[in-house]
Design a protein around this motif. Sequence first.
Motif, mmCIF file in Angstrom:
data_model
loop_
_atom_site.group_PDB
_atom_site.id
_atom_site.type_symbol
_atom_site.label_atom_id
_atom_site.label_comp_id
_atom_site.label_asym_id
_atom_site.label_seq_id
_atom_site.Cartn_x
_atom_site.Cartn_y
_atom_site.Cartn_z
ATOM 1 N N PRO A 228 0.806 -1.235 0.000
ATOM 2 C CA PRO A 228 0.000 0.000 0.000
ATOM 3 C C PRO A 228 0.831 1.273 0.000
ATOM 4 O O PRO A 228 0.396 2.303 -0.511
ATOM 5 N N TYR A 317 -6.130 -2.464 4.910
ATOM 6 C CA TYR A 317 -7.135 -1.430 4.643
ATOM 7 C C TYR A 317 -8.287 -1.487 5.651
ATOM 8 O O TYR A 317 -8.900 -0.473 5.961
ATOM 9 N N VAL A 320 -7.125 0.511 8.395
ATOM 10 C CA VAL A 320 -7.210 1.937 8.048
ATOM 11 C C VAL A 320 -8.641 2.441 8.253
ATOM 12 O O VAL A 320 -8.871 3.472 8.898
ATOM 13 N N ILE A 321 -9.591 1.671 7.751
ATOM 14 C CA ILE A 321 -10.985 2.141 7.848
ATOM 15 C C ILE A 321 -11.456 2.120 9.298
ATOM 16 O O ILE A 321 -12.225 2.984 9.738
ATOM 17 N N GLN A 324 -10.279 5.293 10.663
ATOM 18 C CA GLN A 324 -11.050 6.400 10.087
ATOM 19 C C GLN A 324 -12.443 6.506 10.709
ATOM 20 O O GLN A 324 -12.974 7.587 10.876
ATOM 21 N N MET A 343 -2.023 6.671 6.670
ATOM 22 C CA MET A 343 -2.946 6.504 5.551
ATOM 23 C C MET A 343 -4.358 6.917 5.941
ATOM 24 O O MET A 343 -5.095 7.493 5.139
ATOM 25 N N ALA A 344 -4.734 6.649 7.165
ATOM 26 C CA ALA A 344 -6.082 7.021 7.624
ATOM 27 C C ALA A 344 -6.263 8.533 7.572
ATOM 28 O O ALA A 344 -7.335 9.024 7.208
ATOM 29 N N THR A 347 -6.457 9.869 3.630
ATOM 30 C CA THR A 347 -7.576 9.532 2.738
ATOM 31 C C THR A 347 -8.884 9.614 3.521
ATOM 32 O O THR A 347 -8.887 9.966 4.697
ATOM 33 N N THR A 352 -11.166 4.342 1.250
ATOM 34 C CA THR A 352 -10.723 3.057 1.791
ATOM 35 C C THR A 352 -11.755 1.969 1.498
ATOM 36 O O THR A 352 -11.401 0.838 1.145
ATOM 37 N N ARG A 355 -11.353 0.855 -1.975
ATOM 38 C CA ARG A 355 -10.167 0.003 -2.128
ATOM 39 C C ARG A 355 -10.454 -1.419 -1.650
ATOM 40 O O ARG A 355 -10.051 -2.394 -2.281
#
Length: 389
Positions: A228, A317, A320-321, A324, A343-344, A347, A352, A355
């Motif tokens: 990523p 991911y 990440v979400i 977020q 990354m969170a 974006t 996310t 993705r």
Amino acid sequence: MSVWADLVGQDVLTAQLRVSVDAAAEALQGLTATGMTHAWLVTGPPGSGRSNAARAFAAALLCERRGCGTCLACRTALAGSHADVTRVVTDQNVIRVEEVRRLVRHAALSPAGDRWQVLIVEDADRLTDSAADALLKSIEEPPLRTVWLLCAPTVEDVIPTIRSRCRAVVLRTPSVSAVAEHLVARHEVDHAVATFAARTSQGHIGRARALALDEGVRNRRQEVLRVPRQLSDLGSCMTCAANLVDAATEDAQPRSDALDTVEQSNLEVTYGANTVGVRSSGYPVARKELERSQKQRSKRFIRDALDRSLLDLASFYRDVIAVQLGSPGPLVNQELAAEVATMARGTTGEVTAQRLEAIFATRKALEGEVAPLLALESLMISLRGGLHD
Ligand SMILES: [Zn+2]
């Protein structure tokens, strides 16, 4: 050590099956009028131990002591060499009708011993429609001492006519702590490594074992999780896709080669190639058929390895979400917390989510005929999207 010892985090299922083993033993002694359930459907997510559960159940049915784990019946049933246990394990995409007909004929015979004959179909979700039809009759009117154990990811994966005639039992996704304890107790793995493997495998026992016991597997996972952050331009997308496919091919090759070699030498023995130099007339056809199925299997192994990489990518991911959305709970990839946080911040949850969708669409596409490299290239481009544009 009873036959149930290797079923990790499956207390409910184990309790259910023990009761059924008692009922089966009473049925054998003629103590109950209701008798035995002859068709079972064992479901559970990939890696939760469906085939282990089926084998443990078979062993307990065939054991004089209902699953002691140490007698000859238990040991051979668990190892897959008991005369009254027949397993269908496919490394192809489908189980064909010819295979099932052979099995059904076998099911009609009496067991070699004085207990049950157990037939295990490990991938009942891969039965073709005609194969399922062939199976149906034997399940509807089961021979007196025959027990069918069908395994599949979920009940919905098996066609309704079959599943409505089976008694369903369900494996759960084992907890991280149950998997970690198992790795420490059974494989003498260091506690920290066991916890890491249990957490990152997300309930997949075989994967947890591989991660805990094989440093190469851990390194490959680490490589995948770098992807990523490497998708800076189109060129790097192409390189990452090629690297993932190469790694999957390297991962799959030794397994394919080993099986190919054994099958080829079996074929030579069957067709007498090593005696006087004359082969029987069926050799060219049989050889062609073997080569065809080996090629398919090799493709499938590569796709399986790619699928594992895609699941690892998805775990990143998902983390990440989770950040977020502010979800509570530990990350799957705790050691990458800083990268996940970066990354969170960079974006949105929507990006996310897209993705993740792209990853799952690629997994689906790889079940079909799409060329792996093309599928991965297009995925890498989707994963890069939204970042720099
Ligand atoms: Zn036993």
